[in-house]
Motif scaffolding. Structure first.
Motif, short mmCIF file in Angstrom:
data_model
loop_
_atom_site.label_atom_id
_atom_site.label_comp_id
_atom_site.label_asym_id
_atom_site.label_seq_id
_atom_site.Cartn_x
_atom_site.Cartn_y
_atom_site.Cartn_z
N ARG A 59 0.84 -1.20 0.00
CA ARG A 59 0.00 0.00 0.00
C ARG A 59 0.88 1.25 0.00
N THR A 60 1.98 1.16 0.71
CA THR A 60 2.96 2.23 0.76
C THR A 60 3.69 2.32 -0.58
N ARG A 61 3.87 3.52 -1.09
CA ARG A 61 4.68 3.71 -2.28
C ARG A 61 6.10 4.08 -1.84
N VAL A 62 7.10 3.51 -2.49
CA VAL A 62 8.50 3.76 -2.13
C VAL A 62 9.19 4.48 -3.28
N LEU A 63 9.77 5.63 -2.96
CA LEU A 63 10.55 6.40 -3.93
C LEU A 63 12.01 6.39 -3.46
N LEU A 64 12.87 5.77 -4.25
CA LEU A 64 14.30 5.71 -3.92
C LEU A 64 15.05 6.73 -4.75
N LEU A 65 15.78 7.58 -4.07
CA LEU A 65 16.60 8.59 -4.75
C LEU A 65 18.06 8.21 -4.52
N GLN A 66 18.68 7.69 -5.55
CA GLN A 66 20.01 7.10 -5.42
C GLN A 66 21.10 8.04 -5.93
N HIS A 67 22.10 8.23 -5.08
CA HIS A 67 23.26 9.00 -5.52
C HIS A 67 23.99 8.21 -6.60
N PRO A 68 24.48 8.88 -7.65
CA PRO A 68 25.13 8.16 -8.76
C PRO A 68 26.29 7.27 -8.34
N SER A 69 26.96 7.58 -7.24
CA SER A 69 28.10 6.79 -6.80
C SER A 69 27.69 5.37 -6.37
N GLU A 70 26.39 5.15 -6.14
CA GLU A 70 25.93 3.84 -5.67
C GLU A 70 25.56 2.90 -6.82
N VAL A 71 25.41 3.42 -8.03
CA VAL A 71 24.85 2.63 -9.12
C VAL A 71 25.66 1.37 -9.40
N ASN A 72 26.98 1.50 -9.42
CA ASN A 72 27.84 0.37 -9.76
C ASN A 72 28.41 -0.34 -8.54
N HIS A 73 27.86 -0.03 -7.37
CA HIS A 73 28.29 -0.69 -6.15
C HIS A 73 27.87 -2.15 -6.21
N ALA A 74 28.77 -3.04 -5.77
CA ALA A 74 28.46 -4.48 -5.83
C ALA A 74 27.19 -4.83 -5.07
N LEU A 75 26.95 -4.13 -3.95
CA LEU A 75 25.74 -4.38 -3.17
C LEU A 75 24.78 -3.21 -3.35
N ASN A 76 24.18 -3.15 -4.54
CA ASN A 76 23.24 -2.07 -4.87
C ASN A 76 21.86 -2.46 -4.34
N THR A 77 21.65 -2.27 -3.04
CA THR A 77 20.42 -2.78 -2.42
C THR A 77 19.20 -1.95 -2.78
N ALA A 78 19.39 -0.69 -3.14
CA ALA A 78 18.25 0.12 -3.56
C ALA A 78 17.61 -0.45 -4.83
N ARG A 79 18.45 -0.91 -5.75
CA ARG A 79 17.92 -1.50 -6.98
C ARG A 79 17.15 -2.78 -6.67
N LEU A 80 17.66 -3.59 -5.75
CA LEU A 80 16.95 -4.81 -5.36
C LEU A 80 15.58 -4.47 -4.78
N ALA A 81 15.51 -3.40 -3.99
CA ALA A 81 14.22 -3.00 -3.43
C ALA A 81 13.26 -2.55 -4.51
N ALA A 82 13.75 -1.75 -5.45
CA ALA A 82 12.89 -1.24 -6.52
C ALA A 82 12.39 -2.37 -7.41
N LEU A 83 13.23 -3.37 -7.65
CA LEU A 83 12.81 -4.49 -8.49
C LEU A 83 11.82 -5.40 -7.77
N GLY A 84 11.94 -5.50 -6.46
CA GLY A 84 11.10 -6.44 -5.70
C GLY A 84 9.76 -5.90 -5.28
N LEU A 85 9.56 -4.58 -5.39
CA LEU A 85 8.29 -3.96 -4.99
C LEU A 85 7.58 -3.40 -6.22
#
Length: 203
Positions: free
Chosen positions: A27-53
């Motif tokens: 029911r909650t909408r999640v908006l992730l605002l990711q700093h560009p330095s995180e995009v290529n991080h091996a543990l990009n957990t924000a992307r995993l959250a966006a893909l899973g919700l």
């Protein structure tokens, strides 16, 4: 020559996590605002959250020109998941009457980078803040936490959603995260992991 990459999870094809990523409704909408330095991080957990919700969106940048629109989707009220002065402890959100669901706005980056996002985007800094209960223990065994209760972006989102929507389990979001960590520990070898990061019970 670079290894072939999965276009969805951005992991090497040989270590693709997509089979472990759920499709959870919230029911909650999640908006992730990711700093560009995180995009290529091996543990990009924000992307995993966006893909899973299914009700989540990931934006990458330092300055978000359309932030006013992003923060005001019809039928939601925005809250910033970030500690700070005036931040209120997150509580269960009862879907009754005209009680609008939350737009949970989550900056993703190191603490320094996340604060920079707030500085560069005044609308973001002006949002009412909510924060998680103290005492959470991160499963992020490859990183020395900056302090007690420091969680990865994905872990923070899971904890927030499970408070806001207690009837739903969001734990499946953590499956690809845990597999990613296990894979990195395996790649470095038990001896190296124990020397630099862990305790025997973590293996």
């Amino acid at each position: 020559m670079s290894r072939a990459q999965c276009p969805r999870c951005l992991r090497p094809q040989t270590h693709c996590l997509c089979e472990l990523i759920p499709q959870l409704e919230s029911r909650t909408r999640v908006l992730l605002l990711q700093h560009p330095s995180e995009v290529n991080h091996a543990l990009n957990t924000a992307r995993l959250a966006a893909l899973g919700l299914t009700n989540a969106e990931l934006r990458v940048g330092e300055v978000f020109e359309d932030l006013a629109t992003l923060l005001n989707p019809p039928g939601y009220r925005a809250r910033l998941l970030f500690p700070g002065e005036g931040a209120q402890l997150i509580t269960a959100h009862a879907p009754l009457g005209d009680d609008l669901p939350l737009l949970l706005v989550v900056p993703d980056g190191t603490w320094r980078k996340a604060r920079k996002l707030l500085h560069l985007n005044p609308l973001l800094a002006q949002l009412p803040r909510i924060t998680l209960p103290e005492g959470a223990v991160s499963r992020y065994r490859l990183r020395k936490a900056p302090g007690p209760g420091a969680l990865s972006t994905l872990e923070a989102i899971v904890q927030a959603l499970e408070v806001l929507e207690p009837a739903t389990s969001f734990a499946p979001l953590l499956r690809p995260f845990e597999a990613l960590i296990e894979g990195q520990i395996e790649a470095m070898g038990a001896d190296t992991y124990l020397k630099n990061h862990g305790r025997p019970q973590d293996l």
